[in-house]
Scaffold this motif. Structure first.
Motif, PDB file in Angstrom:
ATOM      1  N   VAL A 338     -36.413  46.069 -44.983  1.00 33.09           N
ATOM      2  CA  VAL A 338     -35.667  47.328 -44.955  1.00 33.09           C
ATOM      3  C   VAL A 338     -35.433  47.747 -43.503  1.00 33.09           C
ATOM      4  O   VAL A 338     -36.250  47.474 -42.622  1.00 33.09           O
ATOM      5  CB  VAL A 338     -36.407  48.467 -45.697  1.00 33.09           C
ATOM      6  N   TRP A 339     -34.308  48.414 -43.267  1.00 24.88           N
ATOM      7  CA  TRP A 339     -34.051  49.035 -41.979  1.00 24.88           C
ATOM      8  C   TRP A 339     -34.988  50.218 -41.797  1.00 24.88           C
ATOM      9  O   TRP A 339     -35.324  50.909 -42.767  1.00 24.88           O
ATOM     10  CB  TRP A 339     -32.605  49.523 -41.895  1.00 24.88           C
ATOM     11  N   CYS A 340     -35.387  50.476 -40.564  1.00 28.17           N
ATOM     12  CA  CYS A 340     -36.328  51.547 -40.262  1.00 28.17           C
ATOM     13  C   CYS A 340     -35.593  52.763 -39.718  1.00 28.17           C
ATOM     14  O   CYS A 340     -34.966  52.698 -38.653  1.00 28.17           O
ATOM     15  CB  CYS A 340     -37.351  51.038 -39.231  1.00 28.17           C
ATOM     16  N   TRP A 341     -35.669  53.876 -40.447  1.00 29.70           N
ATOM     17  CA  TRP A 341     -35.129  55.125 -39.927  1.00 29.70           C
ATOM     18  C   TRP A 341     -35.899  55.548 -38.687  1.00 29.70           C
ATOM     19  O   TRP A 341     -37.128  55.465 -38.657  1.00 29.70           O
ATOM     20  CB  TRP A 341     -35.228  56.239 -40.956  1.00 29.70           C
ATOM     21  N   THR A 342     -35.209  56.032 -37.673  1.00 32.26           N
ATOM     22  CA  THR A 342     -35.859  56.640 -36.516  1.00 32.26           C
ATOM     23  C   THR A 342     -35.520  58.128 -36.474  1.00 32.26           C
ATOM     24  O   THR A 342     -34.649  58.596 -37.209  1.00 32.26           O
ATOM     25  CB  THR A 342     -35.399  55.988 -35.196  1.00 32.26           C
ATOM     26  N   GLY A 343     -36.183  58.824 -35.589  1.00 27.23           N
ATOM     27  CA  GLY A 343     -35.885  60.236 -35.410  1.00 27.23           C
ATOM     28  C   GLY A 343     -34.854  60.490 -34.333  1.00 27.23           C
ATOM     29  O   GLY A 343     -34.741  61.621 -33.845  1.00 27.23           O
ATOM     30  N   THR A 344     -34.083  59.459 -33.977  1.00 29.56           N
ATOM     31  CA  THR A 344     -33.124  59.541 -32.873  1.00 29.56           C
ATOM     32  C   THR A 344     -31.698  59.580 -33.389  1.00 29.56           C
ATOM     33  O   THR A 344     -31.309  58.752 -34.218  1.00 29.56           O
ATOM     34  CB  THR A 344     -33.293  58.337 -31.929  1.00 29.56           C
ATOM     35  N   ALA A 345     -30.933  60.534 -32.888  1.00 27.17           N
ATOM     36  CA  ALA A 345     -29.521  60.619 -33.250  1.00 27.17           C
ATOM     37  C   ALA A 345     -28.734  59.497 -32.573  1.00 27.17           C
ATOM     38  O   ALA A 345     -29.085  59.042 -31.478  1.00 27.17           O
ATOM     39  CB  ALA A 345     -28.959  61.975 -32.837  1.00 27.17           C
ATOM     40  N   TYR A 346     -27.669  59.070 -33.233  1.00 23.62           N
ATOM     41  CA  TYR A 346     -26.797  58.040 -32.676  1.00 23.62           C
ATOM     42  C   TYR A 346     -25.880  58.666 -31.633  1.00 23.62           C
ATOM     43  O   TYR A 346     -24.880  59.303 -31.962  1.00 23.62           O
ATOM     44  CB  TYR A 346     -25.985  57.380 -33.789  1.00 23.62           C
ATOM     45  N   LEU A 347     -26.262  58.493 -30.377  1.00 32.49           N
ATOM     46  CA  LEU A 347     -25.489  58.975 -29.245  1.00 32.49           C
ATOM     47  C   LEU A 347     -25.369  57.852 -28.223  1.00 32.49           C
ATOM     48  O   LEU A 347     -26.051  56.825 -28.320  1.00 32.49           O
ATOM     49  CB  LEU A 347     -26.172  60.200 -28.613  1.00 32.49           C
ATOM     50  N   ALA A 348     -24.535  58.048 -27.231  1.00 34.99           N
ATOM     51  CA  ALA A 348     -24.321  57.020 -26.219  1.00 34.99           C
ATOM     52  C   ALA A 348     -25.539  56.864 -25.320  1.00 34.99           C
ATOM     53  O   ALA A 348     -26.194  57.853 -24.960  1.00 34.99           O
ATOM     54  CB  ALA A 348     -23.099  57.370 -25.372  1.00 34.99           C
ATOM     55  N   HIS A 349     -25.851  55.608 -24.954  1.00 35.84           N
ATOM     56  CA  HIS A 349     -26.815  55.380 -23.895  1.00 35.84           C
ATOM     57  C   HIS A 349     -26.234  55.916 -22.580  1.00 35.84           C
ATOM     58  O   HIS A 349     -25.001  55.891 -22.385  1.00 35.84           O
ATOM     59  CB  HIS A 349     -27.089  53.887 -23.736  1.00 35.84           C
ATOM     60  N   PRO A 350     -27.075  56.382 -21.662  1.00 33.21           N
ATOM     61  CA  PRO A 350     -26.562  56.837 -20.361  1.00 33.21           C
ATOM     62  C   PRO A 350     -25.738  55.741 -19.677  1.00 33.21           C
ATOM     63  O   PRO A 350     -26.188  54.594 -19.572  1.00 33.21           O
ATOM     64  CB  PRO A 350     -27.835  57.138 -19.570  1.00 33.21           C
ATOM     65  N   GLY A 351     -24.525  56.074 -19.277  1.00 38.87           N
ATOM     66  CA  GLY A 351     -23.660  55.107 -18.621  1.00 38.87           C
ATOM     67  C   GLY A 351     -22.733  54.355 -19.554  1.00 38.87           C
ATOM     68  O   GLY A 351     -21.945  53.521 -19.105  1.00 38.87           O
ATOM     69  N   PHE A 352     -22.803  54.648 -20.869  1.00 34.25           N
ATOM     70  CA  PHE A 352     -21.923  53.963 -21.817  1.00 34.25           C
ATOM     71  C   PHE A 352     -20.459  54.280 -21.537  1.00 34.25           C
ATOM     72  O   PHE A 352     -20.092  55.425 -21.273  1.00 34.25           O
ATOM     73  CB  PHE A 352     -22.272  54.395 -23.246  1.00 34.25           C
ATOM     74  N   ARG A 353     -19.631  53.238 -21.608  1.00 34.89           N
ATOM     75  CA  ARG A 353     -18.193  53.405 -21.492  1.00 34.89           C
ATOM     76  C   ARG A 353     -17.533  52.663 -22.645  1.00 34.89           C
ATOM     77  O   ARG A 353     -17.772  51.471 -22.835  1.00 34.89           O
ATOM     78  CB  ARG A 353     -17.671  52.852 -20.154  1.00 34.89           C
ATOM     79  N   GLN A 354     -16.723  53.373 -23.418  1.00 33.49           N
ATOM     80  CA  GLN A 354     -16.047  52.738 -24.539  1.00 33.49           C
ATOM     81  C   GLN A 354     -15.046  51.726 -24.025  1.00 33.49           C
ATOM     82  O   GLN A 354     -14.238  52.046 -23.151  1.00 33.49           O
ATOM     83  CB  GLN A 354     -15.345  53.796 -25.390  1.00 33.49           C
ATOM     84  N   PRO A 355     -15.050  50.487 -24.541  1.00 31.76           N
ATOM     85  CA  PRO A 355     -14.108  49.472 -24.075  1.00 31.76           C
ATOM     86  C   PRO A 355     -12.665  49.900 -24.336  1.00 31.76           C
ATOM     87  O   PRO A 355     -12.381  50.673 -25.263  1.00 31.76           O
ATOM     88  CB  PRO A 355     -14.476  48.240 -24.913  1.00 31.76           C
ATOM     89  N   PRO A 356     -11.738  49.391 -23.540  1.00 32.25           N
ATOM     90  CA  PRO A 356     -10.333  49.761 -23.730  1.00 32.25           C
ATOM     91  C   PRO A 356      -9.739  49.078 -24.956  1.00 32.25           C
ATOM     92  O   PRO A 356     -10.274  48.103 -25.476  1.00 32.25           O
ATOM     93  CB  PRO A 356      -9.673  49.252 -22.437  1.00 32.25           C
TER      94      PRO A 356
END
Length: 410
Positions: A338-356
């Motif tokens: 089974v996948w493990c739920w975490t207590g962390t919201a899905y947000l960008a890692h610091p420095g993330f840039r969406q590819p063009p």
């Protein structure tokens, strides 16, 4: 060399053929009617998964990198585009179950058309096209898991409760007392770097600070969840986040999805006796969080889980190897079941840039209102996951193979 490294080193063309063949094999037990049904808006028909994964290769690889390529059917991109705004208009997600046509055999012919075109073109592809092939392979592996979870939801909605495939009788696991592994403290690194394939949302690598903590050495079991239910877990408002409690009341939630009151659960092999020592599955983030409070613990953060998994072979454990009925089984592997739920919201890692470009819509635009899951499940293709992998779903979602591994502060 661990198994995950060995799988990654398989030549790209061979991996493409293996993945495409497995998807076709997953459809083997289905009738055209089975493959057409959409049991809920979050799930897609099997026919749609089969076609969408081919549309992905046709749209982003063949149409862009094979001169003179002609689409198999000019009308089908509207049907099988998922959410890519840059790829044009598309059928609304909740209408996918209305696609009685094209037939299943026509979609399988579409897959064959795309496979043949890829096979002819692969020797001449440049680095950009090969990078998109790698992305397409991993994209299709994600849909292989969705294919199985969506078929499970489809058959669970049928009063006959049919089995997708046969499975050997389950071997009940032995009861065990949960243990705890102390995690690293202080500065650590998380996120991906290097040249190996990862999804964009896994990057960049960055520093995090870990507080003193420990993580359980196994998943929460069905027996432990039954204790939670018996102790009034679904009736005790103080255990729940406000939104979760409203969800419980509104939806009448009293147990994990697919649990029956007679001690059986619905699985891809039909109704089966629940193994008390198998990991509980098909629970939402809301349920996972409430259970953790009841147990005097909490859910691990993404950083804690990822650091805990850094020296673990992600291709080990109970994962998908071939077509057939799969279900969680007792054991302590970090990856699989089974996948493990975490207590962390899905947000960008610091420095993330969406590819063009259009393909850059893959992950970044979903960084709102979702929670991170780590690891892999029994329906995750072996070799697909890794410590940095970021699965994500809304907090009420539970039709996936999702479970709970507890953490606590030290």
């Amino acid at each position: 060399m661990n198994l995950a490294t060995s799988l990654r080193q398989t030549p790209l063309a061979e991996r493409l053929r293996e993945v495409r063949s497995l998807t076709a094999a997953l459809a083997g037990p289905l009738s055209d009617a089975d493959a057409t049904v959409q049991p809920m808006p979050d799930a897609s028909p099997a026919k749609w998964h089969l076609a969408h994964t081919s549309w992905f290769f046709e749209t982003f690889v063949l149409a862009e990198h094979v001169p003179g390529y002609r689409p198999h059917d000019e009308r089908w991109p509207f049907l099988f585009n998922s959410y890519y705004e840059g790829a044009g208009d598309r059928l609304a997600r909740d209408r996918r179950g209305m696609l009685s046509r094209p037939r299943l055999d026509e979609i399988m012919a579409y897959r064959a058309h795309v496979d043949e075109a890829l096979d002819r073109a692969m020797p001449g592809f440049d680095a950009e096209a090969l990078t998109l092939i790698e992305l397409g392979i991993n994209h299709e592996q994600q849909h292989q898991e969705l294919f199985l979870t969506d078929i499970l939801a489809t058959f669970a909605a049928n009063p006959l409760l049919p089995a997708y495939a046969e499975a050997a009788p389950a071997k009940p696991g032995a009861a065990s007392t949960p243990g705890w592994t102390e995690g690293r403290r202080g500065e650590a690194q998380m996120g991906a770097d290097g040249d190996e394939f990862t999804f964009d949302c896994e990057r960049p690598r960055h520093s995090v600070w870990l507080q003193p903590h420990a993580i359980a050495d196994r998943f929460v079991t069905n027996a432990e969840w039954a204790e939670f239910i018996a102790d009034g877990g679904y009736r005790t408002a103080g255990l729940w986040l406000s939104e979760g409690w409203e969800w419980v009341k509104r939806e009448g939630i009293t147990a994990p999805l697919y649990w029956h009151e007679d001690g059986r659960s619905f699985t891809l092999a039909g109704l089966r006796e629940r193994d008390p020592q198998a990991p509980v599955a098909h629970v939402s983030f809301f349920e996972a969080d409430a259970f953790a409070r009841w147990a005097g613990a909490r859910l691990p953060t993404e950083a804690e889980w990822e650091d805990h998994a850094r020296i673990t072979d992600p291709a080990a454990g109970h994962q998908l190897d071939r077509a057939g009925a799969v279900m969680p089984a007792a054991g302590g592997a970090l990856f699989g079941d089974v996948w493990c739920w975490t207590g962390t919201a899905y947000l960008a890692h610091p420095g993330f840039r969406q590819p063009p470009g259009t393909v850059g819509e893959y992950n970044g635009k979903f960084m709102s209102g979702q929670m991170i899951l780590k690891g892999a499940s029994c329906a995750t293709p072996r070799g697909h996951s890794r410590a940095t992998y970021r699965n994500f779903f809304p907090p009420a979602a539970r039709w996936q193979f999702t479970g709970v591994r507890l953490a606590r502060d030290l």
